[in-house]
Structures are given as C-alpha cells and as structure tokens.
Design a protein around this motif. Structure first.
Motif, short mmCIF file in Angstrom:
data_model
loop_
_atom_site.label_atom_id
_atom_site.label_comp_id
_atom_site.label_asym_id
_atom_site.label_seq_id
_atom_site.Cartn_x
_atom_site.Cartn_y
_atom_site.Cartn_z
N ARG A 112 0.83 -1.20 0.00
CA ARG A 112 0.00 0.00 0.00
C ARG A 112 0.87 1.26 0.00
O ARG A 112 0.56 2.23 -0.68
CB ARG A 112 -0.96 -0.01 1.19
N LEU A 113 1.95 1.23 0.77
CA LEU A 113 2.87 2.37 0.76
C LEU A 113 3.51 2.56 -0.61
O LEU A 113 3.66 3.69 -1.09
CB LEU A 113 3.94 2.20 1.84
N ASP A 114 3.90 1.45 -1.24
CA ASP A 114 4.47 1.53 -2.59
C ASP A 114 3.47 2.12 -3.57
O ASP A 114 3.82 2.95 -4.41
CB ASP A 114 4.91 0.14 -3.08
N GLN A 115 2.21 1.68 -3.47
CA GLN A 115 1.17 2.18 -4.37
C GLN A 115 0.96 3.69 -4.17
O GLN A 115 0.87 4.43 -5.14
CB GLN A 115 -0.16 1.44 -4.12
N LYS A 173 -0.85 6.10 -6.91
CA LYS A 173 -2.03 5.29 -7.21
C LYS A 173 -3.00 5.34 -6.03
O LYS A 173 -2.59 5.47 -4.88
CB LYS A 173 -1.64 3.84 -7.49
N GLU A 174 -4.27 5.20 -6.34
CA GLU A 174 -5.30 5.20 -5.30
C GLU A 174 -5.35 3.81 -4.67
O GLU A 174 -5.29 2.79 -5.36
CB GLU A 174 -6.65 5.55 -5.91
#
Length: 169
Positions: free
Chosen positions: A123-126, A131-132
């Motif tokens: 999620r952190l990478d996204q 990115k949402e």
C-alpha cells in the motif's frame, strides 16, 4: 500472464540477463546485500546463491547471480513490500523469544506478520507511485492479488527463460 517463450525469445532474454550478470561483480552484489540491512548470515547465504552456475551446451550460465539480480530488481521496484514482509519475519522471530508461550506464538505471529507487513508495504508503494488505494476487505484482496501477480510473474519469467535454455541445451 505472459505466454510461453519461443526458444529464440528465451535465448535472447537469457543472453541479455547473462550480460547483466557478467556486468555485476560478485563483490557489488555482496555490498548491496549488506547495505540493505540484512543480517550478515542472510547476506552470506544469498551471496553463495550467486555462485551457482549451470552448464548449457558450451555456455556456463550464471543462474544464481541472475536469480539474485532479479530478486534485487523486485525489491527495488517494491521496497516497502519487501520491508513489510521482512518486518513480519522479525515479528515471528521475536515472538519465539517470549518465555514459555513464545514457541506457541511464533508460528502464528509469522503467518500473520508476513502477509500483513507485505500488504502494508504494498500500500505504501502504491501511494508513493500516486495510485489510489482501496480500503476495506476488497482493497486488501486487491493488494493480495497484485502482490501475488507481481511475484509469480517474476518467477514465471525467470524460470521459463532459464529452463528453456538449460533443458534444450
């Protein structure tokens, strides 16, 4: 998912990977492993992997070094995912050190820690890529699917290319 590679495609891909493996010295790999903060024992074991070779026809393929380079590329592309999974492993190891109940808690802590850490890191990478990120159970399921796709695509590409060269040689 990618389709199976033809023999010429696999040969070209393997030749390019071989060039990358030849260009990266063993000491550069070892320095990178140490700089990532891995425990010394893990760095040594992964460095030993880099020495694994396989003869295919009249070529010596640096299979171990290629695998290690691909792992490094995956970690660089997903740094927080890798850190999150590593934190999950550490939680399992630390849980084992708790007197009396540690050996009972360690497997559970590891089984829960690795995926939770990997999802949080993903999620952190996204978010870092702009990115949402979806919340809730659907968002978590999407994260698991994305992580699995990225990891298994890497493994499929590597093994298809390597085995096509090793088996047909």
């Amino acid at each position: 998912m990618s389709s199976a590679l033809s023999l010429p495609q696999a040969n070209l891909k393997m030749a390019l990977w071989q060039v990358d493996a030849d260009a990266m010295s063993s000491s550069d790999l070892y320095v990178w492993l140490n700089d990532t903060g891995l425990p010394h024992e893990v760095s040594i074991r992964l460095h030993e992997l880099a020495t694994y070779t396989k003869k295919a026809g009249n070529k010596v393929l640096l299979i171990g070094k290629i695998l290690l380079i691909k792992i490094i590329e995956f970690v660089k592309a997903h740094p927080n995912l890798a850190i999150g999974a590593a934190v999950g492993v550490v939680v399992g190891i630390l849980a084992n050190s708790i007197p009396f109940v540690g050996p009972l808690l360690a497997p559970l802590a590891t089984v829960l820690g690795i995926p939770i850490g990997a999802i949080a890191g993903h999620r952190l990478d996204q978010r870092a890529q702009g990115k949402e990120v979806s919340d809730g159970i659907i968002g978590i399921a999407q994260d698991i699917i994305e992580i699995a796709k990225a990891f298994f695509q890497l493994m499929i590409d590597v093994f298809n290319t390597i085995f096509c060269n090793v088996i047909t040689a």
